[in-house]
Write an enzyme that holds these catalytic residues in place. Structure first.
Site, PDB file in Angstrom:
ATOM      1  N   ASP A  46     -23.510  -1.832  68.401  1.00  0.00           N
ATOM      2  CA  ASP A  46     -23.605  -2.929  67.448  1.00  0.00           C
ATOM      3  C   ASP A  46     -23.256  -4.274  68.065  1.00  0.00           C
ATOM      4  O   ASP A  46     -22.179  -4.453  68.643  1.00  0.00           O
ATOM      5  CB  ASP A  46     -22.679  -2.657  66.258  1.00  0.00           C
ATOM      6  N   LYS A 100     -30.711  -1.007  54.063  1.00  0.00           N
ATOM      7  CA  LYS A 100     -30.660  -2.308  53.381  1.00  0.00           C
ATOM      8  C   LYS A 100     -31.990  -2.528  52.652  1.00  0.00           C
ATOM      9  O   LYS A 100     -32.835  -3.319  53.072  1.00  0.00           O
ATOM     10  CB  LYS A 100     -30.384  -3.424  54.392  1.00  0.00           C
ATOM     11  N   ARG A 124     -50.834  -8.310  38.047  1.00  0.00           N
ATOM     12  CA  ARG A 124     -49.583  -8.777  38.656  1.00  0.00           C
ATOM     13  C   ARG A 124     -48.728  -7.622  39.149  1.00  0.00           C
ATOM     14  O   ARG A 124     -48.153  -7.689  40.233  1.00  0.00           O
ATOM     15  CB  ARG A 124     -48.809  -9.639  37.650  1.00  0.00           C
TER      16      ARG A 124
END
Length: 291
Positions: A229, A146, A111
């Site tokens: 932006d 981010k 896992r």
């Protein structure tokens, strides 16, 4: 859409000294206080097994060194043979790696290995999906800060595996004057003047602008790059023309594979996309036992 592999020489592996603490921490989190009590009860200690990592869907692989290290740290006797390299495209049902050795160790590490591999391969696949639609444009896809806390180096590596580039790794890489900096300084010009008086001559300076008026201020002061932006395509094209090659131009703001070609057509140099690292779905990869 066709996802193509990244040429191997373009993708340098992450150093073991960087990835080992992360893999160790993940294994310790999973092992808890008593270890894998299920596997210890069900699987004989002397049982050997042959397994393979299999892609369940199409995508681009990233994170194989972390997967291999997870098995190695649990049991050094486990053999891990990579069959498809990081940066390579795979299809559903294709083998990525072969794993053989003590069955208990394979099951215990499974896992953790898949968590890293599926997550990073998902980022590489998402990046490759944008890179694919931008062929023919000069714009390069780059990531942002981010990222998942503690995993930034891994996630930015996965972006490179998908054919993208990296923006800043941290706050000390370069100056990026954002909208809140501008607001607190009282304007673009004043923020730039303060920065130029404070940083060294080797530090690159980028400023975020929302309007052509702010862009004109930035260019009058002199910058290395401008972050345009949330501008519409027509305004972006005007901004690129205003810059006239005097600085790198970067577009950002909710850009998707569908809108990226329209943004790129404005002539920007870079397209930065935050969701590549903060919201990309995993690439489904499984561990299958073989006879």
């Amino acid at each position: 859409m066709t996802l193509e592999p990244t040429p191997a020489p373009a993708l340098a592996p992450l150093a073991r000294i960087l990835i080992e603490p992360l893999v160790r921490a993940a294994l310790l989190e999973d092992l808890g206080r008593a270890g894998d009590i299920t596997t210890a009860a069900v699987v004989p200690a002397d049982l050997e097994a042959r397994t393979a990592l299999i892609a369940r869907q199409a995508g681009v692989v990233a994170g194989l060194d972390l997967a291999r290290l997870a098995f190695e740290l649990i049991d050094p006797r486990i053999a891990f043979r990579i069959e498809r390299q990081d940066g390579e495209a795979v299809g559903p049902g294709e083998r990525i790696a072969a794993i053989a050795g003590p069955a208990r160790g394979i099951l215990t590490a499974e896992r953790t290995a898949l968590n890293f591999l599926c997550h990073l391969s998902g980022i590489a696949t998402a990046t490759a999906s944008v890179v694919a639609v931008l062929r023919g444009h000069k714009a390069q896809v780059v990531c942002t800060r981010k990222t998942t806390p503690g995993l930034r180096a891994l996630e930015k590596y996965a972006v490179r595996a998908g054919g993208g580039g990296n923006h800043r790794f941290g706050l000390d890489d370069a100056v990026l004057i954002k909208d809140n900096h501008v607001a607190m300084a009282g304007g673009v010009r004043e923020a730039l003047r303060r920065v130029c008086a404070a940083v060294g001559h080797l530090v690159k300076i980028e400023v975020e602008v929302d309007t052509l008026a702010q862009l004109a201020e930035a260019m009058a002061e002199g910058v290395d790059a401008v972050l345009l932006d949330n501008m519409d395509p027509a305004t972006l094209a005007k901004a690129v023309a205003l810059v006239g090659g005097r600085a790198l131009t970067e577009a950002s703001g909710r850009i998707t594979p569908e809108t990226a070609p329209i943004i790129a057509a404005s002539g920007v140099d870079l397209i930065s996309i935050g969701w590549l690292t903060h919201s990309a779905p995993i690439l489904d990869i499984g561990l299958d036992f073989e006879p």
